[in-house]
Design a protein around this motif. Structure first.
Motif, PDB file in Angstrom:
ATOM      1  N   ALA A 144      27.119  70.253  -8.375  1.00  0.00           N
ATOM      2  CA  ALA A 144      25.962  71.085  -8.711  1.00  0.00           C
ATOM      3  C   ALA A 144      25.368  70.604 -10.030  1.00  0.00           C
ATOM      4  O   ALA A 144      26.069  70.029 -10.865  1.00  0.00           O
ATOM      5  CB  ALA A 144      26.363  72.552  -8.822  1.00  0.00           C
ATOM      6  N   VAL A 145      24.068  70.848 -10.197  1.00  0.00           N
ATOM      7  CA  VAL A 145      23.371  70.464 -11.426  1.00  0.00           C
ATOM      8  C   VAL A 145      22.534  71.640 -11.902  1.00  0.00           C
ATOM      9  O   VAL A 145      21.827  72.290 -11.115  1.00  0.00           O
ATOM     10  CB  VAL A 145      22.453  69.245 -11.195  1.00  0.00           C
ATOM     11  N   LEU A 146      22.604  71.897 -13.213  1.00  0.00           N
ATOM     12  CA  LEU A 146      21.743  72.883 -13.858  1.00  0.00           C
ATOM     13  C   LEU A 146      20.831  72.152 -14.833  1.00  0.00           C
ATOM     14  O   LEU A 146      21.299  71.454 -15.727  1.00  0.00           O
ATOM     15  CB  LEU A 146      22.575  73.928 -14.600  1.00  0.00           C
ATOM     16  N   THR A 147      19.524  72.308 -14.655  1.00  0.00           N
ATOM     17  CA  THR A 147      18.537  71.644 -15.500  1.00  0.00           C
ATOM     18  C   THR A 147      17.386  72.615 -15.730  1.00  0.00           C
ATOM     19  O   THR A 147      17.526  73.823 -15.562  1.00  0.00           O
ATOM     20  CB  THR A 147      18.083  70.319 -14.847  1.00  0.00           C
ATOM     21  N   ASN A 148      16.231  72.109 -16.134  1.00  0.00           N
ATOM     22  CA  ASN A 148      15.013  72.908 -16.167  1.00  0.00           C
ATOM     23  C   ASN A 148      13.836  72.009 -15.816  1.00  0.00           C
ATOM     24  O   ASN A 148      14.000  70.807 -15.596  1.00  0.00           O
ATOM     25  CB  ASN A 148      14.827  73.621 -17.512  1.00  0.00           C
ATOM     26  N   GLY A 149      12.640  72.593 -15.776  1.00  0.00           N
ATOM     27  CA  GLY A 149      11.493  71.824 -15.316  1.00  0.00           C
ATOM     28  C   GLY A 149      11.145  70.667 -16.216  1.00  0.00           C
ATOM     29  O   GLY A 149      10.733  69.601 -15.751  1.00  0.00           O
TER      30      GLY A 149
END
Length: 311
Positions: free
Chosen positions: A48-53
């Motif tokens: 899984a990956v958590l990022t932002n725009g």
């Protein structure tokens, strides 16, 4: 049961990090150098990956994450995430839509009030002993017309705040909404011509790149004010600097700008612009809500359930 491995590409404060780490094996890589090293060392195991725009996730990086099945943007924006390559692999994509809408709408109005009432300069003047008689008067904020570019969740909350100031609202979207009586304009130029204030709340990305340029600013006019809480790419910085310097528009309030995190050099000398460093969506409440929403989405995915806010 083993916790899923999660690559985190954005900074997380202590409480947020602890909440995420309680449910995932976290590989924390919030800087460009750490990101490269983390994908090199741990890419084969990441699920899984958590990022932002703004930070995003590239197609080339996805290629080096063969086990990834879930990618989330913490906030609503996702313009720099490689959506189509991810979809082609069946990766579940989601965002944090709705978690910081109130915070962003509050900040949009703070910028509008600060720009129209010249708050930043008057604060400086007061600290330096300048009394009101030496300053030009500023317009009343209430009783005017507001154009919202992007009447989504945030845009609707901006419009609700405008109603409290007896401000009439109209909007531009790709197509009209069926659930509102606000006047719709199919042209940003015509919306700007109608408006005293223009607040940008549209998604970023190629489709909206430089949507607000010289023609829109000329339509907004010498008594008009621009506020951008969307993405810096939506506004042509050079055109805006020229419009502010030459009185084409009266003023602007920007939380986002091209070239972030570097300050917009063309705008810095100008007195009639208020700048904040992309903080409209950040508050203890909004970050806590965004992290909690991410965890809910992720836990649903790994339990075989549909996510709450798919992209």
């Amino acid at each position: 049961m083993n916790k899923p491995s999660l690559l985190v590409l954005i900074p997380l404060k202590d409480d947020s990090y602890a909440h995420v780490a309680a449910r995932f094996e976290v590989v924390y890589a919030p800087t460009p150098a750490e990101r490269i090293a983390a994908i090199e060392s741990h890419g084969a195991a990441i699920r899984a990956v958590l990022t932002n725009g703004t930070t995003g996730l590239t197609a080339a990086e996805l290629d080096r994450l063969p086990e990834v099945e879930f990618v989330s943007a913490l906030g609503a924006g996702y313009e720099n995430i490689a959506i189509e390559p991810a979809r082609s692999r069946g990766i579940v994509l989601c965002n944090g839509a709705g978690t910081n809408d109130d915070c962003v709408a509050d900040h949009a109005f703070a910028l509008l009030l600060a720009a129209v009432r010249d708050i930043a300069y008057r604060d400086h003047a007061a600290r330096n002993g300048v009394w009101r008689d030496q300053l030009p008067m500023c317009p009343t904020v209430s009783g005017k017309r507001l154009g919202v570019v992007g009447l989504g969740h945030i845009g609707m909350k901006v419009a609700r705040r405008a109603a409290g100031f007896d401000i009439e609202t109209a909007y531009h979207n790709r197509k009209p909404r069926t659930d509102t009586t606000f006047r719709y304009f199919d042209s940003v130029v015509e919306l700007a011509r109608w408006s005293d204030y223009l607040i940008i709340a549209t998604p970023g990305g190629q489709a909206t790149h430089h949507m607000v340029g010289r023609t829109v600013l000329e339509a907004l006019g010498p008594r008009g004010f621009l506020v951008n809480v969307a993405r810096g790419s939506v506004v042509d910085t050079a055109a805006l600097a020229d419009a502010l310097a030459n009185g084409t528009i009266a003023g602007a309030g920007l939380d986002v700008y091209e070239g972030e995190p570097e300050p917009p050099q063309a705008l810095l000398p100008l007195r009639n612009v208020v700048l904040t460093p992309h903080v409209a969506g950040t508050s203890p409440e909004s970050i806590a809500a965004s992290v909690s929403h991410f965890i809910d989405n992720a836990m649903r995915h790994f339990a075989g359930e549909a996510v709450l806010t798919p992209i």
